[in-house]
Design a protein around this motif. Structure first.
Motif, mmCIF file in Angstrom:
data_model
loop_
_atom_site.group_PDB
_atom_site.id
_atom_site.type_symbol
_atom_site.label_atom_id
_atom_site.label_comp_id
_atom_site.label_asym_id
_atom_site.label_seq_id
_atom_site.Cartn_x
_atom_site.Cartn_y
_atom_site.Cartn_z
ATOM 1 N N TRP A 146 0.822 -1.200 0.000
ATOM 2 C CA TRP A 146 0.000 0.000 0.000
ATOM 3 C C TRP A 146 0.862 1.258 0.000
ATOM 4 O O TRP A 146 0.550 2.234 -0.671
ATOM 5 N N SER A 147 1.970 1.231 0.720
ATOM 6 C CA SER A 147 2.878 2.370 0.755
ATOM 7 C C SER A 147 3.452 2.654 -0.633
ATOM 8 O O SER A 147 3.503 3.811 -1.069
ATOM 9 N N GLU A 148 3.870 1.617 -1.325
ATOM 10 C CA GLU A 148 4.406 1.792 -2.681
ATOM 11 C C GLU A 148 3.317 2.260 -3.641
ATOM 12 O O GLU A 148 3.569 3.073 -4.532
ATOM 13 N N ASN A 149 2.106 1.742 -3.468
ATOM 14 C CA ASN A 149 0.975 2.159 -4.293
ATOM 15 C C ASN A 149 0.721 3.655 -4.111
ATOM 16 O O ASN A 149 0.538 4.386 -5.084
ATOM 17 N N LEU A 150 0.717 4.126 -2.871
ATOM 18 C CA LEU A 150 0.491 5.545 -2.606
ATOM 19 C C LEU A 150 1.607 6.414 -3.179
ATOM 20 O O LEU A 150 1.354 7.521 -3.658
ATOM 21 N N LYS A 151 2.834 5.910 -3.146
ATOM 22 C CA LYS A 151 3.957 6.651 -3.711
ATOM 23 C C LYS A 151 3.783 6.809 -5.224
ATOM 24 O O LYS A 151 3.968 7.909 -5.757
ATOM 25 N N ILE A 152 3.392 5.736 -5.895
ATOM 26 C CA ILE A 152 3.152 5.793 -7.342
ATOM 27 C C ILE A 152 2.047 6.802 -7.645
ATOM 28 O O ILE A 152 2.189 7.653 -8.524
ATOM 29 N N MET A 153 0.934 6.696 -6.919
ATOM 30 C CA MET A 153 -0.180 7.621 -7.149
ATOM 31 C C MET A 153 0.227 9.060 -6.875
ATOM 32 O O MET A 153 -0.160 9.968 -7.610
ATOM 33 N N GLY A 154 0.985 9.283 -5.821
ATOM 34 C CA GLY A 154 1.417 10.641 -5.486
ATOM 35 C C GLY A 154 2.268 11.266 -6.577
ATOM 36 O O GLY A 154 2.077 12.431 -6.933
ATOM 37 N N VAL A 155 3.205 10.499 -7.089
ATOM 38 C CA VAL A 155 4.080 11.003 -8.152
ATOM 39 C C VAL A 155 3.269 11.315 -9.405
ATOM 40 O O VAL A 155 3.421 12.383 -10.017
ATOM 41 N N LEU A 156 2.382 10.394 -9.794
ATOM 42 C CA LEU A 156 1.588 10.605 -11.006
ATOM 43 C C LEU A 156 0.626 11.782 -10.853
ATOM 44 O O LEU A 156 0.442 12.565 -11.792
ATOM 45 N N LEU A 157 0.029 11.928 -9.683
ATOM 46 C CA LEU A 157 -0.856 13.074 -9.456
ATOM 47 C C LEU A 157 -0.081 14.385 -9.447
ATOM 48 O O LEU A 157 -0.580 15.415 -9.913
ATOM 49 N N ALA A 158 1.135 14.359 -8.932
ATOM 50 C CA ALA A 158 1.973 15.562 -8.946
ATOM 51 C C ALA A 158 2.314 15.977 -10.377
ATOM 52 O O ALA A 158 2.291 17.166 -10.719
ATOM 53 N N VAL A 159 2.600 14.985 -11.224
ATOM 54 C CA VAL A 159 2.881 15.276 -12.638
ATOM 55 C C VAL A 159 1.641 15.872 -13.294
ATOM 56 O O VAL A 159 1.721 16.878 -14.012
ATOM 57 N N TRP A 160 0.485 15.267 -13.047
ATOM 58 C CA TRP A 160 -0.747 15.770 -13.642
ATOM 59 C C TRP A 160 -1.045 17.193 -13.161
ATOM 60 O O TRP A 160 -1.440 18.055 -13.941
ATOM 61 N N PHE A 161 -0.848 17.450 -11.873
ATOM 62 C CA PHE A 161 -1.066 18.785 -11.332
ATOM 63 C C PHE A 161 -0.122 19.790 -11.977
ATOM 64 O O PHE A 161 -0.533 20.886 -12.363
ATOM 65 N N ALA A 162 1.141 19.416 -12.098
ATOM 66 C CA ALA A 162 2.121 20.324 -12.693
ATOM 67 C C ALA A 162 1.750 20.671 -14.132
ATOM 68 O O ALA A 162 1.844 21.833 -14.547
ATOM 69 N N VAL A 163 1.305 19.683 -14.883
ATOM 70 C CA VAL A 163 0.942 19.928 -16.277
ATOM 71 C C VAL A 163 -0.352 20.724 -16.378
ATOM 72 O O VAL A 163 -0.418 21.726 -17.096
ATOM 73 N N SER A 164 -1.385 20.305 -15.662
ATOM 74 C CA SER A 164 -2.679 20.967 -15.819
ATOM 75 C C SER A 164 -2.716 22.341 -15.164
ATOM 76 O O SER A 164 -3.175 23.307 -15.770
ATOM 77 N N TYR A 165 -2.249 22.463 -13.948
ATOM 78 C CA TYR A 165 -2.301 23.744 -13.242
ATOM 79 C C TYR A 165 -1.081 24.603 -13.554
ATOM 80 O O TYR A 165 -1.205 25.785 -13.860
ATOM 81 N N GLY A 166 0.084 23.990 -13.478
ATOM 82 C CA GLY A 166 1.312 24.746 -13.692
ATOM 83 C C GLY A 166 1.460 25.244 -15.113
ATOM 84 O O GLY A 166 1.614 26.446 -15.355
ATOM 85 N N PHE A 167 1.408 24.333 -16.092
ATOM 86 C CA PHE A 167 1.597 24.727 -17.487
ATOM 87 C C PHE A 167 0.366 25.421 -18.053
ATOM 88 O O PHE A 167 0.478 26.322 -18.873
ATOM 89 N N GLY A 168 -0.825 24.985 -17.649
ATOM 90 C CA GLY A 168 -2.053 25.529 -18.213
ATOM 91 C C GLY A 168 -2.497 26.841 -17.601
ATOM 92 O O GLY A 168 -3.255 27.585 -18.223
ATOM 93 N N ILE A 169 -2.036 27.163 -16.381
ATOM 94 C CA ILE A 169 -2.491 28.387 -15.713
ATOM 95 C C ILE A 169 -1.310 29.271 -15.315
ATOM 96 O O ILE A 169 -1.226 30.432 -15.726
ATOM 97 N N LEU A 170 -0.410 28.742 -14.500
ATOM 98 C CA LEU A 170 0.663 29.574 -13.953
ATOM 99 C C LEU A 170 1.700 29.995 -14.997
ATOM 100 O O LEU A 170 2.177 31.122 -14.981
ATOM 101 N N LEU A 171 2.064 29.093 -15.870
ATOM 102 C CA LEU A 171 3.118 29.368 -16.848
ATOM 103 C C LEU A 171 2.574 29.648 -18.246
ATOM 104 O O LEU A 171 3.299 29.541 -19.231
#
Length: 87
Positions: free
Chosen positions: A13-38
């Motif tokens: 479960w710990s490894e599963n959460l780590k995978i999800m966290g990394v992938l969600l961070a990438v999605w956030f960076a692309v959608s919010y960071g590139f699409g709004i902030l940058l």
């Protein structure tokens, strides 16, 4: 899915959460960071006749999300094999 012990289930479960966290961070960076902030700096670059900032806001985050789904499937299959809980 049956684990040999509680410790193995917690590690899985710990490894599963780590995978999800990394992938969600990438999605956030692309959608919010590139699409709004940058968006302004990215609009200086053109992609297929459209400003890159606009493209990320409209299409890039969707394409990234679909790619992340496939990456998640591959990573989870690897994790399942590692813990011997694959289907």
């Amino acid at each position: 899915m049956a684990f040999e012990n509680q410790d193995m289930a917690k590690r899985y479960w710990s490894e599963n959460l780590k995978i999800m966290g990394v992938l969600l961070a990438v999605w956030f960076a692309v959608s919010y960071g590139f699409g709004i902030l940058l968006v302004e700096p990215l609009n200086q670059i053109s992609l297929g006749g459209f400003k890159l900032g606009f493209w990320f806001a409209q299409q890039g985050s969707i394409y990234t999300f679909v790619a992340l789904i496939f990456i998640y499937v591959v990573k989870m299959n690897q994790l399942d094999k590692k813990y011997k809980v694959e289907e």
